[in-house]
Design a protein around this motif. Structure first.
Motif, PDB file in Angstrom:
ATOM      1  N   ILE A  19      55.570  82.521  90.680  1.00  0.00           N
ATOM      2  CA  ILE A  19      55.531  81.360  89.259  1.00  0.00           C
ATOM      3  C   ILE A  19      56.985  80.828  89.661  1.00  0.00           C
ATOM      4  N   ASP A  20      58.113  81.207  90.446  1.00  0.00           N
ATOM      5  CA  ASP A  20      59.222  80.418  89.979  1.00  0.00           C
ATOM      6  C   ASP A  20      58.483  78.931  90.999  1.00  0.00           C
ATOM      7  N   LEU A  21      57.598  78.546  91.848  1.00  0.00           N
ATOM      8  CA  LEU A  21      57.751  77.763  92.591  1.00  0.00           C
ATOM      9  C   LEU A  21      56.496  76.575  91.830  1.00  0.00           C
ATOM     10  N   ILE A  22      55.635  77.348  91.018  1.00  0.00           N
ATOM     11  CA  ILE A  22      54.942  76.844  89.986  1.00  0.00           C
ATOM     12  C   ILE A  22      55.742  75.611  88.864  1.00  0.00           C
ATOM     13  N   ARG A  23      57.224  76.835  88.523  1.00  0.00           N
ATOM     14  CA  ARG A  23      57.987  75.585  87.688  1.00  0.00           C
ATOM     15  C   ARG A  23      58.693  75.539  87.620  1.00  0.00           C
ATOM     16  N   SER A  24      59.557  74.986  89.750  1.00  0.00           N
ATOM     17  CA  SER A  24      60.017  73.712  90.111  1.00  0.00           C
ATOM     18  C   SER A  24      58.904  73.022  89.649  1.00  0.00           C
ATOM     19  N   LYS A  25      57.709  72.892  90.283  1.00  0.00           N
ATOM     20  CA  LYS A  25      57.360  71.518  90.417  1.00  0.00           C
ATOM     21  C   LYS A  25      56.426  71.226  89.486  1.00  0.00           C
ATOM     22  N   GLY A  26      56.557  71.220  88.386  1.00  0.00           N
ATOM     23  CA  GLY A  26      56.057  70.836  86.870  1.00  0.00           C
ATOM     24  C   GLY A  26      56.943  70.367  86.083  1.00  0.00           C
ATOM     25  N   ALA A  27      56.865  69.531  85.717  1.00  0.00           N
ATOM     26  CA  ALA A  27      57.684  68.985  84.580  1.00  0.00           C
ATOM     27  C   ALA A  27      56.772  68.822  83.201  1.00  0.00           C
ATOM     28  N   GLU A  28      57.620  69.386  81.984  1.00  0.00           N
ATOM     29  CA  GLU A  28      56.990  68.855  81.044  1.00  0.00           C
ATOM     30  C   GLU A  28      57.193  67.547  80.417  1.00  0.00           C
ATOM     31  N   ILE A  29      55.923  66.520  79.847  1.00  0.00           N
ATOM     32  CA  ILE A  29      56.262  65.519  79.686  1.00  0.00           C
ATOM     33  C   ILE A  29      55.343  65.320  77.909  1.00  0.00           C
ATOM     34  N   GLU A  30      55.831  64.113  77.764  1.00  0.00           N
ATOM     35  CA  GLU A  30      55.888  64.295  75.419  1.00  0.00           C
ATOM     36  C   GLU A  30      54.602  62.696  76.051  1.00  0.00           C
ATOM     37  N   ILE A  31      53.853  62.379  74.968  1.00  0.00           N
ATOM     38  CA  ILE A  31      53.314  61.904  74.437  1.00  0.00           C
ATOM     39  C   ILE A  31      53.143  60.889  73.448  1.00  0.00           C
ATOM     40  N   CYS A  32      53.263  60.161  72.669  1.00  0.00           N
ATOM     41  CA  CYS A  32      52.865  59.699  71.443  1.00  0.00           C
ATOM     42  C   CYS A  32      51.303  59.861  71.200  1.00  0.00           C
ATOM     43  N   LYS A  33      50.894  59.790  69.486  1.00  0.00           N
ATOM     44  CA  LYS A  33      49.533  59.260  68.938  1.00  0.00           C
ATOM     45  C   LYS A  33      49.104  58.303  69.801  1.00  0.00           C
ATOM     46  N   ASP A  34      48.018  57.689  70.167  1.00  0.00           N
ATOM     47  CA  ASP A  34      47.915  56.461  70.776  1.00  0.00           C
ATOM     48  C   ASP A  34      47.881  56.395  72.470  1.00  0.00           C
ATOM     49  N   GLU A  35      49.330  56.793  73.152  1.00  0.00           N
ATOM     50  CA  GLU A  35      49.051  56.153  74.225  1.00  0.00           C
ATOM     51  C   GLU A  35      48.938  57.357  75.062  1.00  0.00           C
ATOM     52  N   TYR A  36      48.128  56.983  76.058  1.00  0.00           N
ATOM     53  CA  TYR A  36      47.174  56.931  77.126  1.00  0.00           C
ATOM     54  C   TYR A  36      48.202  57.477  78.255  1.00  0.00           C
ATOM     55  N   TYR A  37      47.010  58.680  78.645  1.00  0.00           N
ATOM     56  CA  TYR A  37      47.280  59.709  79.566  1.00  0.00           C
ATOM     57  C   TYR A  37      47.278  59.031  81.411  1.00  0.00           C
ATOM     58  N   TRP A  38      45.997  58.608  80.931  1.00  0.00           N
ATOM     59  CA  TRP A  38      45.208  58.131  81.647  1.00  0.00           C
ATOM     60  C   TRP A  38      44.465  56.963  81.260  1.00  0.00           C
ATOM     61  N   GLU A  39      44.191  56.072  82.025  1.00  0.00           N
ATOM     62  CA  GLU A  39      43.376  54.537  81.783  1.00  0.00           C
ATOM     63  C   GLU A  39      42.687  54.472  82.389  1.00  0.00           C
ATOM     64  N   ALA A  40      41.223  53.664  82.743  1.00  0.00           N
ATOM     65  CA  ALA A  40      40.452  53.678  83.088  1.00  0.00           C
ATOM     66  C   ALA A  40      40.675  52.610  84.424  1.00  0.00           C
TER      67      ALA A  40
END
Length: 189
Positions: A19-40
């Motif tokens: 669990i500590d390994l997973i926590r160390s590798k992940g990051a929390e991000i925020e995306i505002c309304k209408d922003e893309y998480y990914w694009e074609a």
């Protein structure tokens, strides 16, 4: 991050070091309304887990109209491709319909977790299987229903989405016009 950890623990056991390994590798991000998480057309370089909000998956048809394929809500893993090594360039857009919070991992960090934690692949596969089954069930029922049945089914299955997603997106997902959806909503009140 805690929502992600709690979620994956439903599909398998992990010890404190894992669990500590997973926590160390992940990051929390925020995306505002209408922003893309990914694009074609743009290579995806991360794996995500939606902890809060709604993301819409859509594409443009040959007439240039946006077609909503489905919605991703909380507690869903957003993978990029069939394997972590695959270079994935999507043909669809993922856009925040509401303000969103995600836990993200670079593909390199995800691969390190995969290579380090025995059973990680099995946990991820259980999650993917669950989500894929849900998605197929949602889509297959839409084919055999009329507009009113589709909308009633939508509000029954996704009661939290009705007030969080614009009606134009819901209409597109249901395969009906926005004016038809307005009539349906008026008639069922």
């Amino acid at each position: 991050m805690e929502k992600f950890i709690d979620y994956i623990l439903q599909f398998g056991n992990l010890n404190k070091q894992q669990i500590d390994l997973i926590r160390s590798k992940g990051a929390e991000i925020e995306i505002c309304k209408d922003e893309y998480y990914w694009e074609a057309g743009k290579t995806v370089k991360q794996i995500g887990f939606l902890t809060d909000g709604v993301i819409r998956v859509f594409y443009y048809n040959n007439k240039g109209e946006e077609i909503t394929r489905y919605f991703i809500d909380e507690n869903h893993l957003i993978l990029s491709g069939n394997t972590v090594d695959e270079v994935y360039t999507p043909s669809e857009y993922l856009s925040a319909t509401t303000y969103c919070t995600l836990v993200v991992f670079t593909k390199k960090d995800w691969k390190e977790i995969l290579d380090t934690i025995i059973g990680w692949d099995a946990i991820v596969q259980k999650i993917v299987t669950k989500h894929h089954s849900e998605k197929i069930t949602r889509r297959s029922e839409l084919i055999s229903q009329d507009g009113t049945e589709r909308y009633l089914d939508f509000i029954q299955k996704f009661p939290t989405l009705v007030n969080r997603v614009p009606l134009s997106y819901i209409a597109s997902y249901l395969g009906i016009t926005q004016s038809s959806l307005s009539r349906i909503r008026k008639n069922i009140r």
